[in-house]
Design a protein around this motif. Structure first.
Motif, PDB file in Angstrom:
ATOM      1  N   MET A  19      -6.881   4.706   2.732  1.00 34.17           N
ATOM      2  CA  MET A  19      -6.561   3.607   2.421  1.00 34.17           C
ATOM      3  C   MET A  19      -7.124   2.866   1.131  1.00 34.17           C
ATOM      4  SD  MET A  19      -5.320  -0.033   5.016  1.00 34.17           S
ATOM      5  CE  MET A  19      -4.076   0.855   5.858  1.00 34.17           C
ATOM      6  N   ARG A  20      -6.815   2.224  -0.320  1.00 30.84           N
ATOM      7  CA  ARG A  20      -7.868   1.060  -0.534  1.00 30.84           C
ATOM      8  C   ARG A  20      -8.305  -0.549  -0.335  1.00 30.84           C
ATOM      9  NH1 ARG A  20      -9.377   2.239  -5.411  1.00 30.84           N
ATOM     10  NH2 ARG A  20      -9.535   0.221  -7.228  1.00 30.84           N
ATOM     11  N   HIS A  30     -12.236   6.598   3.327  1.00 37.39           N
ATOM     12  CA  HIS A  30     -11.565   4.957   2.546  1.00 37.39           C
ATOM     13  C   HIS A  30     -11.758   4.970   1.382  1.00 37.39           C
ATOM     14  CE1 HIS A  30      -8.730   4.249   6.672  1.00 37.39           C
ATOM     15  NE2 HIS A  30      -9.486   4.325   6.904  1.00 37.39           N
ATOM     16  N   ARG A  87      -2.934  -6.599  -7.331  1.00 36.17           N
ATOM     17  CA  ARG A  87      -2.380  -5.835  -7.352  1.00 36.17           C
ATOM     18  C   ARG A  87      -3.298  -4.873  -7.855  1.00 36.17           C
ATOM     19  NH1 ARG A  87       1.283 -10.081  -8.538  1.00 36.17           N
ATOM     20  NH2 ARG A  87       2.564 -10.426  -6.563  1.00 36.17           N
ATOM     21  N   GLN A 103      -5.130  -2.413  -6.985  1.00 30.80           N
ATOM     22  CA  GLN A 103      -4.303  -1.711  -5.570  1.00 30.80           C
ATOM     23  C   GLN A 103      -4.962  -1.988  -4.795  1.00 30.80           C
ATOM     24  OE1 GLN A 103      -4.171   2.166  -7.507  1.00 30.80           O
ATOM     25  NE2 GLN A 103      -3.201   1.729  -9.436  1.00 30.80           N
ATOM     26  N   GLU A 156      -4.601  -2.672  -0.250  1.00 32.19           N
ATOM     27  CA  GLU A 156      -4.021  -2.435   0.678  1.00 32.19           C
ATOM     28  C   GLU A 156      -4.046  -3.322   1.365  1.00 32.19           C
ATOM     29  OE1 GLU A 156      -2.094   1.412   0.925  1.00 32.19           O
ATOM     30  OE2 GLU A 156      -4.169   2.277  -0.285  1.00 32.19           O
ATOM     31  N   ALA A 157      -5.553  -3.341   1.450  1.00 32.16           N
ATOM     32  CA  ALA A 157      -6.150  -4.134   2.946  1.00 32.16           C
ATOM     33  C   ALA A 157      -7.476  -5.193   2.563  1.00 32.16           C
ATOM     34  CB  ALA A 157      -6.665  -3.672   4.182  1.00 32.16           C
ATOM     35  N   VAL A 211      -0.264  -7.678   0.695  1.00 31.79           N
ATOM     36  CA  VAL A 211      -1.494  -6.550   1.525  1.00 31.79           C
ATOM     37  C   VAL A 211      -1.035  -6.415   2.593  1.00 31.79           C
ATOM     38  CG1 VAL A 211      -3.807  -6.506   2.063  1.00 31.79           C
ATOM     39  CG2 VAL A 211      -2.874  -7.862  -0.368  1.00 31.79           C
ATOM     40  N   ARG A 212      -0.924  -5.016   2.814  1.00 26.60           N
ATOM     41  CA  ARG A 212      -0.433  -5.413   4.715  1.00 26.60           C
ATOM     42  C   ARG A 212      -1.633  -5.357   5.085  1.00 26.60           C
ATOM     43  NH1 ARG A 212      -1.118   1.583   4.334  1.00 26.60           N
ATOM     44  NH2 ARG A 212      -1.190   1.140   6.430  1.00 26.60           N
ATOM     45  N   ARG A 213      -2.822  -5.541   5.716  1.00 23.03           N
ATOM     46  CA  ARG A 213      -3.490  -6.352   6.614  1.00 23.03           C
ATOM     47  C   ARG A 213      -4.592  -6.746   5.873  1.00 23.03           C
ATOM     48  NH1 ARG A 213      -3.954  -1.730  10.970  1.00 23.03           N
ATOM     49  NH2 ARG A 213      -1.927  -2.298  11.581  1.00 23.03           N
TER      50      ARG A 213
END
Length: 448
Positions: free
Chosen positions: A1-2, A25, A59, A62, A64-65, A101-103
């Motif tokens: 995960m990024r 990560h 964005r 990139q 993600e969390a 963003v996921r988390r």
């Protein structure tokens, strides 16, 4: 995960960066510094940034969390709690929601519970507003509220280590304030596990070490880890500690202030400690944590003397005290002690009585420093040197400017006493325990 780690150069942030990378990560380091060749993102919560602007930046990177580790203990002219703890993070959270963003994980503080006392503290109140804003967002989130954090780069740990290394340690009240310190590496490990945890989080986690300690016990752990001997503990009234904290705010430091004292009084013990559940094991005891990552005081006051050198210095001090007592008792007129006492208002039989008391004190200090040195003995000698010097300087000021320096020579005497005091060896009962811990750690490394 990024993962974007905000505050990546701080105590918690740097530990989180290493923990995430050790698990494979990709980490985007967010800090106030200028981006370099590594994957970094310039983040400065003191400057307003609209959510749409944040979304574009996230964005582009990139992300993600996100893990927000940004925090300050004291506000300054350029950094306020409102911007650093509240508005800046809220702008980031809203931008993260727009960017998909996921988390998002928010490192908050223990004691942020919305009661009247915490709401009156700007440090906790600012954290609470950001926590509530994150909880109200559509993001998958977690808020971590750790107890006192210790470990590498911790500013508070460096302050506590410095205080613990002093020969005379002042305590707020009796030093009974309750704390449950957690090592920064284990906090970072818990954060990494939450980043990886499947399913939805949307929860608050209070984290602490395995044991509740008093403030005095915590400082004793720091002192033992530094290898210092016994100290004298000086309880101070809390109003006086608050006054000292208020004065300290004018000094070039970012830890000790009135809010620090209030946070200490408030206590730092989790109502429900989630550390074991997140780590999958019991958290590490503070003594062991400090053995793995030794404390780094702001000012290193530790001293080491060989037994032979220590004995030589103590013998010289003992000779000084015993000779002073002998000369004053045997030649009171020739030595000038009675004239000095008369200048101080002690004449006749009263002067003789004071001289006998002074000679008895000098005799006792000479014997004790040679045969039974202890923190109390060194403290008593320091007080005696200062008292004798001030008394003589006030009543016979010519001694202060005498070319032989009879009073000025007390400065190196005082320095010698402080050196011996700070070089007191650790009590022998603690040495086997430290050796046993070191042996266990070496065994673990060998097994690995």
């Amino acid at each position: 995960m990024r993962v974007l780690v905000c505050g990546s150069t701080g105590c918690v942030g740097s530990a989180v960066v290493h923990a995430l990378r050790s698990r494979g990560h990709q980490v985007v380091e967010g800090a106030r510094g200028v981006p370099n060749a590594r994957s970094t993102l310039h983040i400065d919560f003191t400057v307003a940034c609209e959510p749409h602007a944040w979304a574009e930046r996230l964005r582009a990177a990139q992300v993600e969390a996100i893990v927000n580790c940004v925090g300050i203990l004291m506000p300054s002219r350029t950094q306020s709690f409102e911007r650093v703890h509240t508005r800046g993070p809220i702008e980031l959270f809203r931008g993260a929601a727009l960017a998909g963003v996921r988390r998002v994980l928010q490192v908050s503080a223990l004691g942020v519970d919305g009661d009247a006392e915490s709401l009156s503290m700007p440090y906790l109140h600012g954290k609470l507003l950001a926590d509530d804003a994150l909880a109200a967002s559509p993001l998958d989130w977690a808020v971590l509220r750790p107890s006192l954090i210790y470990g590498p780069r911790s500013q508070s740990a460096a302050l506590f280590a410095t205080l613990a290394s002093l020969p005379l340690i002042s305590l707020p009240g009796r030093g009974a304030q309750r704390l449950q310190p957690i090592h920064v590496y284990e906090l970072a490990e818990a954060i990494t596990r939450l980043i990886e945890q499947p399913g939805e989080l949307r929860a608050v986690y209070e984290l602490g070490g395995p044991t509740v300690l008093s403030y005095r016990e915590m400082l004793a752990h720091y002192r033992a880890a530094l290898g210092c001997g016994a100290a004298l503990w000086l309880p101070l009234p809390l109003p006086l500690m608050r006054l000292l904290a208020w004065v300290s705010q004018a000094l070039p430091q970012k830890v000790f202030c009135r809010d620090t004292i209030r946070l200490l009084e408030h206590g730092s013990v989790p109502a429900s400690n989630a550390s074991a559940a997140l780590l999958g094991r019991a958290p590490t005891a503070m003594a062991q944590g400090l053995a793995i990552t030794p404390p780094e005081p702001l000012i290193d006051l530790r001293a080491r003397l060989s037994p032979a050198l220590s004995l030589a210095l103590r013998a010289s001090l003992a000779f000084m005290w015993l000779a002073t007592a002998f000369i004053s008792a045997c030649w009171p007129d020739e030595s000038g002690v009675l004239r000095l006492l008369a200048r101080c208002g002690f004449e006749g039989s009263l002067g003789v009585a004071v001289m006998v008391a002074s000679c008895s004190l000098n005799l006792a200090m000479g014997v004790l420093v040679l045969l039974r040195p202890s923190p109390w003995v060194y403290a008593l000698q320091c007080a005696a040197v200062i008292g004798y010097t001030v008394t003589a300087a006030v009543n016979m000021p010519q001694l202060a400017i005498d070319h032989c320096g009879p009073l000025l020579k007390n400065l190196p005497v005082l320095a010698t006493l402080l050196l011996l005091w700070m070089a007191q060896p650790m009590p022998s009962a603690r040495r086997p325990a430290r050796a046993e811990r070191a042996g266990r750690l070496m065994s673990r490394r060998s097994a690995a």
